[in-house]
Design an enzyme around this catalytic site. Sequence first.
Site, PDB file in Angstrom:
ATOM      1  N   TYR A 118       0.729  -1.266  -0.082  1.00 25.61           N
ATOM      2  CA  TYR A 118      -0.005   0.167   0.025  1.00 25.61           C
ATOM      3  C   TYR A 118       0.965   1.219   0.221  1.00 25.61           C
ATOM      4  O   TYR A 118       1.809   1.448   0.920  1.00 25.61           O
ATOM      5  CB  TYR A 118      -0.958  -0.114   1.384  1.00 25.61           C
ATOM      6  CG  TYR A 118      -1.670   1.385   1.488  1.00 25.61           C
ATOM      7  CD1 TYR A 118      -2.830   1.554   1.175  1.00 25.61           C
ATOM      8  CD2 TYR A 118      -1.020   2.460   1.833  1.00 25.61           C
ATOM      9  CE1 TYR A 118      -3.574   2.601   0.984  1.00 25.61           C
ATOM     10  CE2 TYR A 118      -1.829   3.730   2.345  1.00 25.61           C
ATOM     11  CZ  TYR A 118      -2.971   3.686   1.620  1.00 25.61           C
ATOM     12  OH  TYR A 118      -3.673   4.730   1.704  1.00 25.61           O
ATOM     13  N   GLU A 206      -3.581   7.451  -4.007  1.00 31.25           N
ATOM     14  CA  GLU A 206      -3.593   6.159  -3.160  1.00 31.25           C
ATOM     15  C   GLU A 206      -3.388   5.190  -3.998  1.00 31.25           C
ATOM     16  O   GLU A 206      -4.283   4.746  -4.852  1.00 31.25           O
ATOM     17  CB  GLU A 206      -4.881   6.124  -2.220  1.00 31.25           C
ATOM     18  CG  GLU A 206      -4.806   4.800  -1.341  1.00 31.25           C
ATOM     19  CD  GLU A 206      -6.130   4.782  -0.671  1.00 31.25           C
ATOM     20  OE1 GLU A 206      -7.268   4.522  -1.300  1.00 31.25           O
ATOM     21  OE2 GLU A 206      -6.053   4.640   0.560  1.00 31.25           O
TER      22      GLU A 206
END
Length: 398
Positions: A118, A206
Site C-alpha cells: 500500500y 492512493e
Amino acid sequence: MNLHEYQGKDILANFGVRIQRGVVAKNAQEAVAAAKQLTAETGTSWHVIKAQVHAGGRGKGGGVKIAKNLQEVETIAGQIIGMNLVTPQTSAEGKKVHQVLIAEDVYYPGETETSEFYVSVLLNRASGRNMIMYSTEGGMDIETVAEETPHLIFTEEVDPSVGLMPFQARRIAFNLGLDGLAFKEMTKFVTSLYTAYVASDASLFEINPVLKTSDNKIMAVDAKVTIDDNALYRHKDYQDLRDLREENPIEVEAGALGLNYVDLDGNVGCMVNGAGLAMATMDLIKQAGGEPANFLDVGGTADAARVEAAFKIILKDPNVKAILINIFGGIVRCDRVAQGVIDAYKNMGNITVPIIVRLQGTNADIAKELIDSSGLDVMSATEFQEAADKVQQVLENK
Ligand code: GDP
Ligand code: MN
C-alpha cells in the site's frame, strides 16, 4: 475533483510511474477490441475487467473480474457495464457503471513471488506537509490495517523546501522489506509518484495495491486520485477528466449557478453568505439540537436572483423541513437581501417550509421591518441564538 482509476493511471504513466496497462471501454464490443489491443502490446492472454466508478472496494463488490479469453471478456464486460455496483464505499443503491477498464493480467497463476503493498501520498493537515503513507499490507482495506495492526503502517513526511529526499525513498523501500532490483524499483516508484502528486496539484494519490511482480518490477495496479479543485485553473487539460455522473446532481447544479453548496444529511436548510459564517451557522443549528441539511455559501452578492437560485437548490432536498437564512449585510445592504428573500419567496409561490431570517449589518432594522410586514410565512430574528431556537421551535411544532 476525483478521478477514475484509468485517468489516475494515465497521469502516473506520464510521470514515469510503472502501471498495470489498460484500455477503457464503454460496451462489450469495445472491451473485446481493447483486450486484443492489450494482447498485441503486452502479450497478456488473460485480462482483468475493472468497473470504473468513483468508489473503492470494487473487488469485494464484484466490480473486478478476471477473463481468461476473449469470450469471457465480452461476457464479463457486458455484465459489469450497466450494473449498479455496491461496494463498502458506496450507498446501498450502489453506483451505476458506465465504463470498464480492460487491464493486462499482472498476477500469474500459482505465483508465490508477487507481493502487494500500500502506498499513498496525501496532505497531513496537522503538520501542513505532504506525506507518504505506506504498508506491507497492500491489497486490503487500509482502514482495517490501521485498526488491527497500526504498527504495519509507516509514514514519511516531506519537507516542502527540498521535496522527497533520496534517503527517504530508500527508507520506504527498506521498510517494505525489499532488496536488489525490487528495492531500486521501489525508490524510483515512490519518487515518480511523489513528483506526479505535486505536479498535478493532487490532494490524494492512493495506490492499493502496488505490486511487486515475479520479475521484481514495481507497478501501480490501482489508482485513487483526488485533484485539488482550487488548483484546477492551472490544469486546463484536467477539466475534461471531470465525470459529472459520479457527482451529487444538486451539487453540480449549484456549482453551475456559482453557489458553494455541499449536501448533508440533516433537515435544516441553510442559506448563508461567507464560508466562515456558514460553518458557524451549522454549529449553532447543531447546538440547538438540529442537523444542517446543507452547507451553502451564496457569496457576497445576495440579490433576489441569487436568493431565489439558492432557495431552489435547498428545496431540491426532500429532507429540508425548515430554512435558516443567516446573512451579514456588509457589502450588500440587509434591506436589499430582505427584499430579495421576499421577492424570491413570492416568485417561487410554492414554498411550504417555514423560513427564519436573520439579517445583521447595514440597515438590519429596515430589513426586519420588511420581513415582519411581508405577510409571508417568514420569521425574522436579530440574534444568532434566537434564530437557531426559532428553527428548533418550528421543527418541534410540525
Ligand atoms: P478496488 O477493489 O476498488 O480497490 O480495486 P483494485 O484495482 O485494487 O482491484 C481489486 C483487487 O483485484 C486487487 O487487490 C487485486 O488483488 C486484484 N487484481 C487487480 N489486478 C489484477 C490482475 O491483473 N490479476 C489478478 N489475478 N488480480 C488482480
Ligand atoms: Mn484498490
